[in-house]
Design an enzyme around this catalytic site. Structure first.
Site, mmCIF file in Angstrom:
data_model
loop_
_atom_site.group_PDB
_atom_site.id
_atom_site.type_symbol
_atom_site.label_atom_id
_atom_site.label_comp_id
_atom_site.label_asym_id
_atom_site.label_seq_id
_atom_site.Cartn_x
_atom_site.Cartn_y
_atom_site.Cartn_z
ATOM 1 N N ASP A 10 5.235 -0.445 0.838
ATOM 2 C CA ASP A 10 6.464 -1.141 0.572
ATOM 3 C C ASP A 10 7.409 -0.349 -0.628
ATOM 4 O O ASP A 10 7.833 -1.057 -1.653
ATOM 5 C CB ASP A 10 6.230 -2.717 -0.126
ATOM 6 C CG ASP A 10 5.335 -3.427 0.812
ATOM 7 O OD1 ASP A 10 5.077 -2.946 1.972
ATOM 8 O OD2 ASP A 10 5.218 -4.567 0.611
ATOM 9 N N LYS A 96 5.435 -6.210 7.836
ATOM 10 C CA LYS A 96 4.534 -7.260 7.530
ATOM 11 C C LYS A 96 5.495 -8.254 6.654
ATOM 12 O O LYS A 96 6.690 -8.235 6.549
ATOM 13 C CB LYS A 96 3.461 -6.812 6.691
ATOM 14 C CG LYS A 96 4.042 -6.317 5.109
ATOM 15 C CD LYS A 96 2.951 -5.586 4.570
ATOM 16 C CE LYS A 96 3.331 -5.210 3.165
ATOM 17 N NZ LYS A 96 4.076 -6.412 2.370
ATOM 18 N N CYS A 140 1.204 -6.473 -3.088
ATOM 19 C CA CYS A 140 0.852 -5.844 -1.674
ATOM 20 C C CYS A 140 -0.314 -4.758 -1.890
ATOM 21 O O CYS A 140 -1.086 -4.620 -0.967
ATOM 22 C CB CYS A 140 2.175 -5.584 -1.193
ATOM 23 S SG CYS A 140 3.033 -6.881 -0.665
HETATM 24 C C1 VGL Z 1 5.549 -7.799 -2.919
HETATM 25 C C2 VGL Z 1 6.134 -9.607 -4.060
HETATM 26 C C3 VGL Z 1 6.814 -10.360 -2.768
HETATM 27 C C4 VGL Z 1 4.871 -6.606 -2.823
HETATM 28 C C5 VGL Z 1 5.992 -8.188 -1.721
HETATM 29 O O1 VGL Z 1 5.340 -5.528 -1.822
HETATM 30 O O2 VGL Z 1 3.900 -6.374 -3.748
HETATM 31 N N1 VGL Z 1 5.456 -8.472 -3.860
HETATM 32 N N2 VGL Z 1 6.682 -9.573 -1.763
#
Ligand code: VGL
Ligand code: ZN
Length: 198
Positions: A10, A96, A140
């Site tokens: 991410d 995802k 994540c």
């Molecule tokens: C994430 C919070 C909400 C991440 C994703 O990538 O860690 N954190 N969505």
């Protein structure tokens, strides 16, 4: 490195300063991830770049009862990979958090365009060791690392290529402890690059 893979979690605009769900210093992981990706690409190590890829409405967002402001909505500028991330041509994108029914934190559950999950792709590829970096440490990255350990993978966390959200101060450190308790190893980009030749 024959049975290695690199998982970049991410590394997206919305998780960086000025994004919708900013992680402090989130942008600073990009050059570190780039070094790791270059080393991986040079040695034929598969690279998987996950992206948080949410529908407009999801139980993950505050408006539907979840914990987060809207972020990484599929197709929006905030969901793009950070402009400083230099994805090699060999990198495969896995997506995802698309269902709208769950948080979708783990990149191991992310899917390739074929629908195959990353967990299945790693198994099919004979991967036994993964290097993990990206955002965010306490969500994540944590979920990905814990799932990788459950899948029996030798799991190396690139501590200089991750940053925490820290909704609660200390969450980053707590997440690191959970990961090591689960058998993951803390390491650095330098160590990964040094091992890439072997
Ligand atoms: C994430 C919070 C909400 C991440 C994703 O990538 O860690 N954190 N969505
Ligand atoms: Zn999300």
């Amino acid at each position: 490195m024959a049975n290695d893979a690199l998982i970049v979690v991410d590394a997206q605009v919305d998780f960086c300063p000025d994004g919708a769900l900013p992680v402090s210093e989130g942008d600073l992981v990009m050059p570190v991830l780039n070094r790791c990706m270059s080393a991986a690409a040079a040695h034929g190590v598969p690279i998987y770049a996950s992206r948080d890829w949410h529908p407009e409405q999801t139980l993950h967002f505050k408006a539907q009862g979840g914990p987060w402001p809207p972020h990484c909505v599929a197709g929006t500028p905030g969901a793009e990979f950070h402009p400083a991330l230099a994805l090699p041509a060999s990198a495969q994108v896995v997506s995802k958090g698309m269902s709208g029914r769950d948080d979708g934190y783990s990149a191991m559950e992310a899917t390739l365009p074929s629908g195959q999950t990353l967990a299945d792709a790693l198994r099919a590829g004979g991967v036994t060791r993964v290097w993990v970096g990206g955002l965010a440490t306490d969500y994540c990255v944590r979920a990905t690392v814990l799932d990788a350990r459950k899948a029996g993978l030798d799991t190396r966390v690139l501590t200089d290529a991750i940053r925490p959200v820290e909704l609660v101060p200390g969450d980053g450190e707590r997440a690191l402890r959970e990961m090591t308790d689960a058998g993951a190893t803390l390491t650095t980009a330098d160590e990964m690059v040094a091992q890439s030749g072997s």
